[in-house]
Design a protein around this motif. Sequence first.
Motif, short mmCIF file in Angstrom:
data_model
loop_
_atom_site.label_atom_id
_atom_site.label_comp_id
_atom_site.label_asym_id
_atom_site.label_seq_id
_atom_site.Cartn_x
_atom_site.Cartn_y
_atom_site.Cartn_z
N TRP A 88 0.90 -0.72 0.16
CA TRP A 88 0.19 -0.07 -0.20
C TRP A 88 1.27 1.39 -0.20
O TRP A 88 2.11 1.21 0.23
N PHE A 89 0.11 1.97 -0.54
CA PHE A 89 1.00 3.73 -0.99
C PHE A 89 -0.09 4.62 -0.67
O PHE A 89 -0.79 3.86 -0.35
N ARG A 90 0.69 5.68 -0.35
CA ARG A 90 -0.82 6.19 -0.32
C ARG A 90 0.40 8.17 -0.77
O ARG A 90 1.39 8.55 -0.63
N ARG A 91 -0.79 9.32 -1.04
CA ARG A 91 -0.51 10.50 -1.64
C ARG A 91 -1.05 11.68 -1.03
O ARG A 91 -2.03 11.49 -1.40
N ALA A 92 -0.97 11.97 0.06
CA ALA A 92 -1.46 13.26 0.71
C ALA A 92 -1.54 14.30 0.40
O ALA A 92 -0.14 14.57 -1.02
N PRO A 93 -2.72 15.58 -0.19
CA PRO A 93 -2.47 16.47 -1.32
C PRO A 93 -1.34 17.02 -0.60
O PRO A 93 -0.89 17.95 0.09
N GLY A 94 -0.79 17.57 -1.99
CA GLY A 94 0.59 18.29 -2.39
C GLY A 94 1.53 18.04 -2.02
O GLY A 94 3.07 18.25 -2.09
N LYS A 95 1.51 16.84 -2.10
CA LYS A 95 2.79 15.82 -1.18
C LYS A 95 3.05 14.73 -2.53
O LYS A 95 2.28 13.86 -2.85
N GLU A 96 4.55 14.22 -2.41
CA GLU A 96 4.76 13.06 -2.94
C GLU A 96 4.38 11.44 -2.82
O GLU A 96 3.45 11.31 -1.74
N ARG A 97 3.98 10.79 -3.55
CA ARG A 97 3.89 9.26 -3.14
C ARG A 97 4.59 8.63 -2.30
O ARG A 97 5.59 8.92 -2.19
N GLU A 98 3.71 7.99 -1.19
CA GLU A 98 4.79 7.46 -0.02
C GLU A 98 4.38 6.15 0.37
O GLU A 98 3.19 5.62 -0.40
N PHE A 99 5.83 5.09 0.20
CA PHE A 99 5.04 3.78 0.72
C PHE A 99 4.45 3.94 2.13
O PHE A 99 5.16 4.59 3.22
N VAL A 100 3.38 2.47 2.23
CA VAL A 100 2.82 2.77 3.73
C VAL A 100 3.11 1.23 4.07
O VAL A 100 3.89 1.19 5.54
N ALA A 101 3.22 0.16 2.93
CA ALA A 101 2.99 -1.02 4.07
C ALA A 101 3.58 -1.35 2.90
O ALA A 101 2.90 -2.05 1.92
N ALA A 102 4.32 -3.37 3.01
CA ALA A 102 4.42 -3.88 2.19
C ALA A 102 4.17 -5.58 2.84
O ALA A 102 4.33 -5.31 4.05
N ILE A 103 3.79 -6.52 1.92
CA ILE A 103 4.01 -8.22 2.72
C ILE A 103 4.13 -9.04 1.08
O ILE A 103 3.98 -8.43 0.02
N SER A 104 4.72 -9.82 1.46
CA SER A 104 5.72 -11.42 0.71
C SER A 104 4.52 -12.45 1.04
O SER A 104 4.84 -13.12 2.12
N TRP A 105 4.83 -13.21 -0.30
CA TRP A 105 3.76 -14.28 -0.35
C TRP A 105 5.17 -15.73 0.24
O TRP A 105 4.50 -17.05 0.30
N SER A 106 6.45 -15.56 0.29
CA SER A 106 7.19 -16.15 0.36
C SER A 106 7.50 -15.70 1.77
O SER A 106 8.17 -16.85 2.46
N GLY A 107 6.69 -15.12 2.64
CA GLY A 107 7.05 -15.17 4.05
C GLY A 107 7.74 -13.67 4.78
O GLY A 107 8.42 -12.75 3.60
N ARG A 144 3.83 -6.56 -6.76
CA ARG A 144 4.45 -7.03 -8.14
C ARG A 144 4.81 -8.23 -7.74
O ARG A 144 4.62 -9.05 -7.51
N ARG A 145 5.44 -8.97 -9.25
CA ARG A 145 5.61 -10.46 -9.31
C ARG A 145 6.68 -11.38 -8.49
O ARG A 145 6.53 -11.98 -8.05
N GLY A 146 7.67 -10.13 -8.09
CA GLY A 146 8.87 -10.34 -7.52
C GLY A 146 8.14 -10.61 -5.52
O GLY A 146 7.55 -10.28 -5.06
N THR A 147 8.90 -11.49 -5.07
CA THR A 147 8.79 -11.79 -3.92
C THR A 147 9.50 -10.71 -3.08
O THR A 147 9.08 -10.46 -1.48
N VAL A 148 10.29 -10.24 -2.82
CA VAL A 148 11.02 -9.50 -2.46
C VAL A 148 9.94 -7.61 -1.80
O VAL A 148 9.74 -7.37 -3.15
#
Length: 121
Positions: A33-52, A96-100
């Motif tokens: 998940w990413f987010r973009r607040a008004p007037g700001k750049e897109r920023e990372f929020v959280a990530a999960i991988s199916w490889s563990g 994305r296809r990659g698990t990283v």
Amino acid sequence: VQLQASGGGLAQAGGSLRLSCASSGRTWGSGAWFRRAPGKEREFVAAISWSGGRPVYADSVKGRFTISGDSAKNTVNLQMNNLRPEDTAVYYCAGRRGTVMVRDWRQYANWGQGTLVTVSS
């Protein structure tokens, strides 16, 4: 791959919202998940991988947000607790296809349409 995000809305500070994202196409290796607040750049929020491995979070949401998902159903969710006005943004799911698990939005080829989260003080 089509991603469909849902669950945004209005919450008061200290409240909770849950975002969901479903894919109608190819199975992901990892989601975020990413987010973009008004007037700001897109920023990372959280990530999960199916490889563990443990999910990763931005420092600003650590301890308040939880990312989860189901690889068999191609879904990724974001539970947001103890919301703050500064969490107000359009939230985007990505896959994305990659698990990283990566924090760079440019590494994600598949995106949802965005869902607006507004937190009032």
